[in-house]
Scaffold this motif. Structure first.
Motif, PDB file in Angstrom:
ATOM      1  N   ALA A 134       0.837  -1.208   0.000  1.00  0.00           N
ATOM      2  CA  ALA A 134       0.000   0.000   0.000  1.00  0.00           C
ATOM      3  C   ALA A 134       0.870   1.255   0.000  1.00  0.00           C
ATOM      4  CB  ALA A 134      -0.904   0.001   1.232  1.00  0.00           C
ATOM      5  N   PRO A 135       0.581   2.197  -0.896  1.00  0.00           N
ATOM      6  CA  PRO A 135       1.417   3.400  -0.985  1.00  0.00           C
ATOM      7  C   PRO A 135       1.370   4.270   0.258  1.00  0.00           C
ATOM      8  CG  PRO A 135      -0.559   3.634  -2.329  1.00  0.00           C
ATOM      9  CD  PRO A 135      -0.505   2.199  -1.882  1.00  0.00           C
ATOM     10  N   ASN A 136       0.290   4.172   1.038  1.00  0.00           N
ATOM     11  CA  ASN A 136       0.182   4.999   2.240  1.00  0.00           C
ATOM     12  C   ASN A 136       0.669   4.281   3.494  1.00  0.00           C
ATOM     13  OD1 ASN A 136      -1.910   3.221   2.086  1.00  0.00           O
ATOM     14  ND2 ASN A 136      -3.477   4.616   2.811  1.00  0.00           N
ATOM     15  N   LEU A 137       1.287   3.117   3.326  1.00  0.00           N
ATOM     16  CA  LEU A 137       1.813   2.391   4.487  1.00  0.00           C
ATOM     17  C   LEU A 137       2.829   3.237   5.237  1.00  0.00           C
ATOM     18  CD1 LEU A 137       2.289  -0.131   6.248  1.00  0.00           C
ATOM     19  CD2 LEU A 137       3.905  -0.929   4.512  1.00  0.00           C
ATOM     20  N   SER A 138       3.740   3.884   4.512  1.00  0.00           N
ATOM     21  CA  SER A 138       4.793   4.672   5.166  1.00  0.00           C
ATOM     22  C   SER A 138       4.209   5.828   5.958  1.00  0.00           C
ATOM     23  CB  SER A 138       5.782   5.196   4.122  1.00  0.00           C
ATOM     24  OG  SER A 138       5.127   6.024   3.182  1.00  0.00           O
ATOM     25  N   LEU A 139       3.058   6.362   5.488  1.00  0.00           N
ATOM     26  CA  LEU A 139       2.425   7.464   6.216  1.00  0.00           C
ATOM     27  C   LEU A 139       1.975   7.009   7.593  1.00  0.00           C
ATOM     28  CD1 LEU A 139       0.190   8.983   3.379  1.00  0.00           C
ATOM     29  CD2 LEU A 139       2.450   9.731   4.111  1.00  0.00           C
ATOM     30  N   PHE A 140       1.280   5.884   7.635  1.00  0.00           N
ATOM     31  CA  PHE A 140       0.805   5.359   8.916  1.00  0.00           C
ATOM     32  C   PHE A 140       1.965   4.931   9.805  1.00  0.00           C
ATOM     33  CE2 PHE A 140      -3.352   4.704   6.745  1.00  0.00           C
ATOM     34  CZ  PHE A 140      -4.147   5.355   7.679  1.00  0.00           C
ATOM     35  N   VAL A 141       2.937   4.243   9.224  1.00  0.00           N
ATOM     36  CA  VAL A 141       4.077   3.757  10.023  1.00  0.00           C
ATOM     37  C   VAL A 141       4.831   4.937  10.629  1.00  0.00           C
ATOM     38  CG1 VAL A 141       6.314   2.599   9.907  1.00  0.00           C
ATOM     39  CG2 VAL A 141       4.335   1.582   8.780  1.00  0.00           C
ATOM     40  N   GLY A 142       5.046   5.982   9.835  1.00  0.00           N
ATOM     41  CA  GLY A 142       5.748   7.154  10.343  1.00  0.00           C
ATOM     42  C   GLY A 142       4.999   7.808  11.497  1.00  0.00           C
ATOM     43  N   PHE A 143       3.692   7.945  11.332  1.00  0.00           N
ATOM     44  CA  PHE A 143       2.898   8.584  12.387  1.00  0.00           C
ATOM     45  C   PHE A 143       2.903   7.749  13.660  1.00  0.00           C
ATOM     46  CE2 PHE A 143      -1.219   8.755  14.602  1.00  0.00           C
ATOM     47  CZ  PHE A 143      -1.191  10.056  15.048  1.00  0.00           C
ATOM     48  N   TYR A 144       2.606   6.450  13.515  1.00  0.00           N
ATOM     49  CA  TYR A 144       2.523   5.597  14.696  1.00  0.00           C
ATOM     50  C   TYR A 144       3.885   5.429  15.377  1.00  0.00           C
ATOM     51  CZ  TYR A 144      -2.341   4.086  14.314  1.00  0.00           C
ATOM     52  OH  TYR A 144      -3.717   4.040  14.332  1.00  0.00           O
ATOM     53  N   ALA A 145       4.952   5.375  14.592  1.00  0.00           N
ATOM     54  CA  ALA A 145       6.290   5.227  15.182  1.00  0.00           C
ATOM     55  C   ALA A 145       6.643   6.459  16.015  1.00  0.00           C
ATOM     56  CB  ALA A 145       7.325   5.019  14.079  1.00  0.00           C
ATOM     57  N   THR A 146       6.338   7.639  15.473  1.00  0.00           N
ATOM     58  CA  THR A 146       6.629   8.871  16.215  1.00  0.00           C
ATOM     59  C   THR A 146       5.761   8.974  17.461  1.00  0.00           C
ATOM     60  OG1 THR A 146       7.178   9.958  14.131  1.00  0.00           O
ATOM     61  CG2 THR A 146       6.826  11.375  16.029  1.00  0.00           C
ATOM     62  N   TYR A 147       4.495   8.592  17.310  1.00  0.00           N
ATOM     63  CA  TYR A 147       3.607   8.598  18.474  1.00  0.00           C
ATOM     64  C   TYR A 147       4.145   7.676  19.560  1.00  0.00           C
ATOM     65  CZ  TYR A 147      -0.524   8.098  21.413  1.00  0.00           C
ATOM     66  OH  TYR A 147      -1.376   8.088  22.491  1.00  0.00           O
ATOM     67  N   GLY A 148       4.564   6.475  19.176  1.00  0.00           N
ATOM     68  CA  GLY A 148       5.090   5.515  20.146  1.00  0.00           C
ATOM     69  C   GLY A 148       6.319   6.036  20.852  1.00  0.00           C
ATOM     70  N   GLU A 149       7.199   6.703  20.103  1.00  0.00           N
ATOM     71  CA  GLU A 149       8.415   7.247  20.716  1.00  0.00           C
ATOM     72  C   GLU A 149       8.073   8.341  21.730  1.00  0.00           C
ATOM     73  OE1 GLU A 149      12.657   9.324  19.406  1.00  0.00           O
ATOM     74  OE2 GLU A 149      11.233   8.638  17.875  1.00  0.00           O
ATOM     75  N   LEU A 150       7.153   9.223  21.357  1.00  0.00           N
ATOM     76  CA  LEU A 150       6.738  10.282  22.277  1.00  0.00           C
ATOM     77  C   LEU A 150       6.069   9.703  23.522  1.00  0.00           C
ATOM     78  CD1 LEU A 150       5.299  12.791  19.653  1.00  0.00           C
ATOM     79  CD2 LEU A 150       7.332  13.139  21.063  1.00  0.00           C
ATOM     80  N   ARG A 151       5.265   8.678  23.341  1.00  0.00           N
ATOM     81  CA  ARG A 151       4.599   8.030  24.478  1.00  0.00           C
ATOM     82  C   ARG A 151       5.633   7.466  25.442  1.00  0.00           C
ATOM     83  NH1 ARG A 151       1.226   2.858  22.979  1.00  0.00           N
ATOM     84  NH2 ARG A 151       3.352   2.138  22.642  1.00  0.00           N
ATOM     85  N   ARG A 152       6.648   6.795  24.915  1.00  0.00           N
ATOM     86  CA  ARG A 152       7.693   6.218  25.781  1.00  0.00           C
ATOM     87  C   ARG A 152       8.505   7.307  26.481  1.00  0.00           C
ATOM     88  NH1 ARG A 152       7.806   2.846  21.266  1.00  0.00           N
ATOM     89  NH2 ARG A 152       9.535   4.018  20.326  1.00  0.00           N
ATOM     90  N   ASN A 153       8.789   8.374  25.748  1.00  0.00           N
ATOM     91  CA  ASN A 153       9.560   9.464  26.354  1.00  0.00           C
ATOM     92  C   ASN A 153       8.803  10.107  27.516  1.00  0.00           C
ATOM     93  OD1 ASN A 153      11.621   9.099  24.515  1.00  0.00           O
ATOM     94  ND2 ASN A 153      10.998  10.771  23.167  1.00  0.00           N
ATOM     95  N   LEU A 154       7.504  10.352  27.301  1.00  0.00           N
ATOM     96  CA  LEU A 154       6.707  10.978  28.364  1.00  0.00           C
ATOM     97  C   LEU A 154       6.554  10.027  29.546  1.00  0.00           C
ATOM     98  CD1 LEU A 154       5.116  13.388  29.345  1.00  0.00           C
ATOM     99  CD2 LEU A 154       3.094  12.484  28.178  1.00  0.00           C
TER     100      LEU A 154
END
Length: 204
Positions: free
Chosen positions: A144-164
């Motif tokens: 899917a061409p939009n896979l990278s969009l979702f992966v990028g968003f969720y990966a950044t969200y996960g990193e911020l969640r762990r940092n907080l």
């Protein structure tokens, strides 16, 4: 490739029918005296067999191409529905990030104790992502061409969640201005990533 198969098969069948129709017209006009056509009549059984073969092959090609395109359209529709369902989950995460944008002043003033707003956002970010976990294999399978969009968003969200979560677990110690700026820049990037995903589905 599949899109070319249907008109090509139709053209082959049409040419065969036109050629045989022309031969019949010529035979009628010459009163059956044309020797070449007489020879063709002697081979009419074989010609009929070949016509049946060509027509059958053309129909099979058309049927196969239509079936393939129908299946492709079905998969594309299913994939889009998966993406739209995933967008709903991502929207809830984006709302948490939107609220978190206002935390910088609270973090700047924190000194060994966690403000209630920080605790609230930390609790809100600690959530599962079942739609994303279930959808990713389907996106990977079809590229899917939009896979990278979702992966990028969720990966950044996960990193911020762990940092907080780490920050809160240490009692919200003082944070250097450079670190705070870096974290909130990443948060802004996650928000922009969501905007791109949302625009992709709104446009589609």
């Amino acid at each position: 490739m599949r899109a070319v198969m249907i008109p090509t098969a139709i053209l082959i069948v049409a040419l065969v029918i036109v050629a045989l129709s022309a031969l019949i017209v010529v035979d009628i006009r010459t009163g059956g005296d044309n020797p070449q056509l007489g020879l063709l009549r002697q081979w009419q059984t074989l010609i009929g067999t070949m016509l049946g073969f060509v027509t059958g092959a053309g129909i099979l090609a058309i049927s196969t191409a239509i079936s393939a395109e129908t299946e492709q359209a079905r998969k594309a529709d299913e994939l889009r529905r998966v993406g739209e369902a995933l967008l709903v989950e991502a929207s809830t995460l984006n709302e948490v990030l939107k609220r978190a944008e206002g935390l910088q002043a609270k973090i700047d003033s924190a000194n060994g104790s966690c403000p209630s707003q920080v605790l609230d956002i930390n609790a809100s970010m600690a959530r599962d992502t079942p739609m994303f976990d279930a959808a990713v294999p389907h996106f990977v399978a079809v590229g899917a061409p939009n896979l990278s969009l979702f992966v990028g968003f969720y990966a950044t969200y996960g990193e911020l969640r762990r940092n907080l979560a780490s920050y809160v677990s240490h009692g919200c110690p003082p944070v250097s201005p450079g670190t705070a700026v870096s974290v909130f820049e990443k948060l802004a990037s996650a928000r922009k990533a969501f905007d791109v995903i949302e625009a992709h589905y709104r446009k589609g």
